[in-house]
Scaffold this motif. Structure first.
Motif, PDB file in Angstrom:
ATOM      1  N   SER A 104       0.823  -1.215   0.000  1.00 44.95           N
ATOM      2  CA  SER A 104       0.000   0.000   0.000  1.00 44.95           C
ATOM      3  C   SER A 104       0.852   1.259   0.000  1.00 44.95           C
ATOM      4  CB  SER A 104      -0.949   0.002   1.202  1.00 44.95           C
ATOM      5  OG  SER A 104      -0.250  -0.070   2.430  1.00 44.95           O
ATOM      6  N   ALA A 105       2.004   1.219   0.630  1.00 47.91           N
ATOM      7  CA  ALA A 105       2.889   2.385   0.674  1.00 47.91           C
ATOM      8  C   ALA A 105       3.368   2.755  -0.727  1.00 47.91           C
ATOM      9  CB  ALA A 105       4.083   2.109   1.580  1.00 47.91           C
ATOM     10  N   GLY A 106       3.697   1.752  -1.522  1.00 42.99           N
ATOM     11  CA  GLY A 106       4.164   2.015  -2.880  1.00 42.99           C
ATOM     12  C   GLY A 106       3.091   2.576  -3.780  1.00 42.99           C
ATOM     13  N   PHE A 107       1.864   2.082  -3.627  1.00 40.56           N
ATOM     14  CA  PHE A 107       0.757   2.566  -4.448  1.00 40.56           C
ATOM     15  C   PHE A 107       0.295   3.960  -4.034  1.00 40.56           C
ATOM     16  CE2 PHE A 107      -0.133  -2.119  -5.116  1.00 40.56           C
ATOM     17  CZ  PHE A 107       0.135  -2.115  -6.484  1.00 40.56           C
ATOM     18  N   LEU A 108       0.341   4.249  -2.748  1.00 37.12           N
ATOM     19  CA  LEU A 108      -0.169   5.520  -2.235  1.00 37.12           C
ATOM     20  C   LEU A 108       0.792   6.687  -2.407  1.00 37.12           C
ATOM     21  CD1 LEU A 108      -1.842   4.668   1.202  1.00 37.12           C
ATOM     22  CD2 LEU A 108      -2.942   5.807  -0.732  1.00 37.12           C
ATOM     23  N   ALA A 109       2.078   6.426  -2.335  1.00 38.34           N
ATOM     24  CA  ALA A 109       3.073   7.499  -2.241  1.00 38.34           C
ATOM     25  C   ALA A 109       3.067   8.426  -3.451  1.00 38.34           C
ATOM     26  CB  ALA A 109       4.464   6.890  -2.065  1.00 38.34           C
ATOM     27  N   LYS A 110       3.306   9.696  -3.181  1.00 39.51           N
ATOM     28  CA  LYS A 110       3.393  10.701  -4.243  1.00 39.51           C
ATOM     29  C   LYS A 110       4.834  11.150  -4.481  1.00 39.51           C
ATOM     30  CE  LYS A 110       0.153  13.171  -2.145  1.00 39.51           C
ATOM     31  NZ  LYS A 110      -0.471  12.182  -1.230  1.00 39.51           N
ATOM     32  N   GLU A 113      10.398   9.980  -1.214  1.00 42.49           N
ATOM     33  CA  GLU A 113      10.557  10.212   0.219  1.00 42.49           C
ATOM     34  C   GLU A 113       9.323   9.751   0.984  1.00 42.49           C
ATOM     35  OE1 GLU A 113      13.240  12.554  -2.142  1.00 42.49           O
ATOM     36  OE2 GLU A 113      11.049  12.478  -2.183  1.00 42.49           O
ATOM     37  N   GLU A 114       8.149  10.085   0.469  1.00 45.27           N
ATOM     38  CA  GLU A 114       6.918   9.666   1.131  1.00 45.27           C
ATOM     39  C   GLU A 114       6.777   8.150   1.096  1.00 45.27           C
ATOM     40  OE1 GLU A 114       2.167  10.740   1.251  1.00 45.27           O
ATOM     41  OE2 GLU A 114       3.168  10.715  -0.711  1.00 45.27           O
ATOM     42  N   CYS A 115       7.209   7.550   0.020  1.00 44.64           N
ATOM     43  CA  CYS A 115       7.139   6.100  -0.108  1.00 44.64           C
ATOM     44  C   CYS A 115       7.899   5.411   1.023  1.00 44.64           C
ATOM     45  CB  CYS A 115       7.704   5.678  -1.465  1.00 44.64           C
ATOM     46  SG  CYS A 115       7.546   3.906  -1.816  1.00 44.64           S
ATOM     47  N   VAL A 116       9.098   5.864   1.293  1.00 44.96           N
ATOM     48  CA  VAL A 116       9.905   5.270   2.367  1.00 44.96           C
ATOM     49  C   VAL A 116       9.271   5.541   3.728  1.00 44.96           C
ATOM     50  CG1 VAL A 116      12.151   5.302   3.508  1.00 44.96           C
ATOM     51  CG2 VAL A 116      12.022   5.391   1.005  1.00 44.96           C
ATOM     52  N   ALA A 137      10.821  -0.936   2.617  1.00 47.90           N
ATOM     53  CA  ALA A 137      11.130   0.181   1.728  1.00 47.90           C
ATOM     54  C   ALA A 137      11.454  -0.292   0.319  1.00 47.90           C
ATOM     55  CB  ALA A 137      12.302   0.986   2.294  1.00 47.90           C
ATOM     56  N   ALA A 138      12.247  -1.355   0.199  1.00 51.73           N
ATOM     57  CA  ALA A 138      12.605  -1.867  -1.122  1.00 51.73           C
ATOM     58  C   ALA A 138      11.373  -2.317  -1.890  1.00 51.73           C
ATOM     59  CB  ALA A 138      13.599  -3.019  -0.979  1.00 51.73           C
ATOM     60  N   THR A 139      10.474  -3.019  -1.213  1.00 53.64           N
ATOM     61  CA  THR A 139       9.246  -3.479  -1.859  1.00 53.64           C
ATOM     62  C   THR A 139       8.393  -2.303  -2.310  1.00 53.64           C
ATOM     63  OG1 THR A 139       9.236  -5.479  -0.500  1.00 53.64           O
ATOM     64  CG2 THR A 139       7.154  -4.853  -1.534  1.00 53.64           C
ATOM     65  N   ALA A 140       8.188  -1.363  -1.413  1.00 52.21           N
ATOM     66  CA  ALA A 140       7.349  -0.206  -1.733  1.00 52.21           C
ATOM     67  C   ALA A 140       7.950   0.651  -2.842  1.00 52.21           C
ATOM     68  CB  ALA A 140       7.124   0.634  -0.477  1.00 52.21           C
ATOM     69  N   LEU A 141       9.251   0.846  -2.810  1.00 55.78           N
ATOM     70  CA  LEU A 141       9.889   1.660  -3.851  1.00 55.78           C
ATOM     71  C   LEU A 141       9.807   1.003  -5.221  1.00 55.78           C
ATOM     72  CD1 LEU A 141      13.036   3.061  -2.018  1.00 55.78           C
ATOM     73  CD2 LEU A 141      11.194   4.417  -3.050  1.00 55.78           C
ATOM     74  N   ALA A 142       9.950  -0.319  -5.270  1.00 59.00           N
ATOM     75  CA  ALA A 142       9.823  -1.006  -6.555  1.00 59.00           C
ATOM     76  C   ALA A 142       8.429  -0.784  -7.142  1.00 59.00           C
ATOM     77  CB  ALA A 142      10.093  -2.499  -6.383  1.00 59.00           C
ATOM     78  N   ILE A 143       7.408  -0.832  -6.285  1.00 57.91           N
ATOM     79  CA  ILE A 143       6.041  -0.569  -6.734  1.00 57.91           C
ATOM     80  C   ILE A 143       5.897   0.890  -7.164  1.00 57.91           C
ATOM     81  CG2 ILE A 143       3.643  -0.414  -5.947  1.00 57.91           C
ATOM     82  CD1 ILE A 143       4.341  -2.786  -4.036  1.00 57.91           C
ATOM     83  N   TYR A 144       6.405   1.803  -6.355  1.00 64.86           N
ATOM     84  CA  TYR A 144       6.310   3.228  -6.672  1.00 64.86           C
ATOM     85  C   TYR A 144       6.971   3.536  -8.019  1.00 64.86           C
ATOM     86  CZ  TYR A 144       7.290   8.213  -6.590  1.00 64.86           C
ATOM     87  OH  TYR A 144       7.389   9.538  -6.941  1.00 64.86           O
TER      88      TYR A 144
END
Length: 269
Positions: A104-110, A113-116, A137-144
C-alpha cells in the motif's frame, strides 16, 4: 488501475499451497489449486492499507484485524506480539513480514521520500530492525517506481542493487535451482525482485515466484504488486478468485478497503 491491493492477495492466495514443499516445477503450478486461501500476508496488507488511508494507528489496525481473523498462519514472533495485552513494543524482527504487507505504501506514495516514510510506518509496529525497514522500503519503492513508469533496469539499479548489492547481476535461472525456504527479508525480498525483473507478465512473475522453493505465499505477496504496478494488468480470473476468497464474513472488510484504496490512489494520479 483497479484492485491494487488484490495484487498482493492474489500472490498470497495462489502461493499458500506451495509453501513449505520446495516446489520447483514452473509448468506444474496450478493457480486455481483447491487449497488456495488467503493467509496472514493478506490480512496484514489490508490492515496496513486501512491504517494509511484512514489515518489510524498501524499497530492497532494490525492487532485488531489479525485477532479478528485467527488461524491465518501468523508467525511465532507476530503471534506472541498479538497475544500481549495492549499494543506491545516492536520486537526487532528482520523477517519478511514487513515486506509482504508494504504494498500500500508504494501505491499511495506521491514521492520517493513519502514512499519510504509510509513503508516504515507499516513495518515499525513489529519489524523495527534495520533489515525489516529495508525490506518494506525496497518493496514499496519497486512498486512506486513501476507505477511511475520506470523501466526494469532503473528498478534493478535503484532497488535490487542499492538495497541488496549481494544480488547484483543475479538472474532467475541462476538462483532458482538451489534456492531454499527462507523467512528473512535479506533473502526473500531480493529473490522476489528478481522474479519480477526476469518475468514477462503478471502470470509469469507469479509462477516464477511460486517455483523458487521459497516462502511462496509471502514472496508472491511481494513480487505480484510490483508486477501489477509495472505491467498494469492481471487476469480477471485471478481477480475474481481473490474476491471470492475474501467474500466471507471475516474477510468482507478487505473488499471494502480495496475499493476505498483504489478511489484514493486514483485521486493521487
Amino acid at each position: 488501475m483497479k484492485n491494487l491491493l488484490l495484487a498482493a492477495a492474489i500472490g498470497d492466495i495462489c502461493g499458500v499451497p506451495y509453501e513449505f514443499n520446495d516446489w520447483k516445477d514452473y509448468d506444474g503450478v496450478d493457480l486455481f489449486h483447491p487449497q488456495n486461501d488467503y493467509s496472514d500476508d493478506t490480512v496484514c496488507t489490508f490492515a496496513c492499507a486501512e491504517a494509511l488511508i484512514e489515518g489510524k494507528d498501524v499497530a492497532e489496525r494490525l492487532k485488531t484485524r489479525c485477532l479478528a481473523d485467527p488461524n491465518r498462519c501468523y508467525g511465532i514472533g507476530f503471534s506472541n506480539w498479538l497475544s500481549k495485552e495492549g499494543i506491545a513494543p516492536a520486537y526487532n524482527s528482520w523477517g519478511n513480514g514487513s515486506a509482504m504487507r508494504a504494498s500500500s505504501a508504494g501505491f499511495l506514495a506521491k514521492s520517493e521520500e513519502e514512499c519510504v516514510v509510509l513503508a516504515n510506518k507499516t513495518a515499525a509496529p513489529t519489524h523495527n530492525h534495520a533489515e525489516g525497514f529495508k525490506g518494506a522500503a525496497a518493496t514499496a519503492l519497486a512498486i512506486y517506481y513501476a507505477m511511475h513508469g520506470k523501466d526494469k533496469e532503473f528498478i534493478r539499479e535503484n532497488v535490487l542493487n542499492k538495497y541488496y548489492p549481494k544480488w547484483k547481476g543475479e538472474k532467475y535461472e541462476l538462483f532458482q535451482p538451489t534456492y531454499q525456504f527462507n523467512e528473512t527479508c535479506m533473502d526473500t525480498v531480493p529473490a522476489a525482485l528478481v522474479c519480477f525483473l526476469d518475468s514477462t507478465d503478471f502470470v509469469d512473475c507469479l509462477k516464477k515466484t511460486l517455483s523458487t522453493g521459497g516462502d511462496a505465499d509471502t514472496m508472491a505477496a511481494i513480487s505480484c504488486p510490483i508486477a501489477y504496478a509495472f505491467y498494469k494488468e492481471m487476469p480477471e480470473e485471478l481477480v475474481e478468485l481473490a474476491k471470492k476468497k475474501l467474500s466471507t464474513p471475516r474477510a468482507q472488510w478487505m473488499l471494502e478497503i480495496n475499493e476505498k484504496f483504489d478511489d484514493i490512489c486514483n485521486l493521487n494520479i
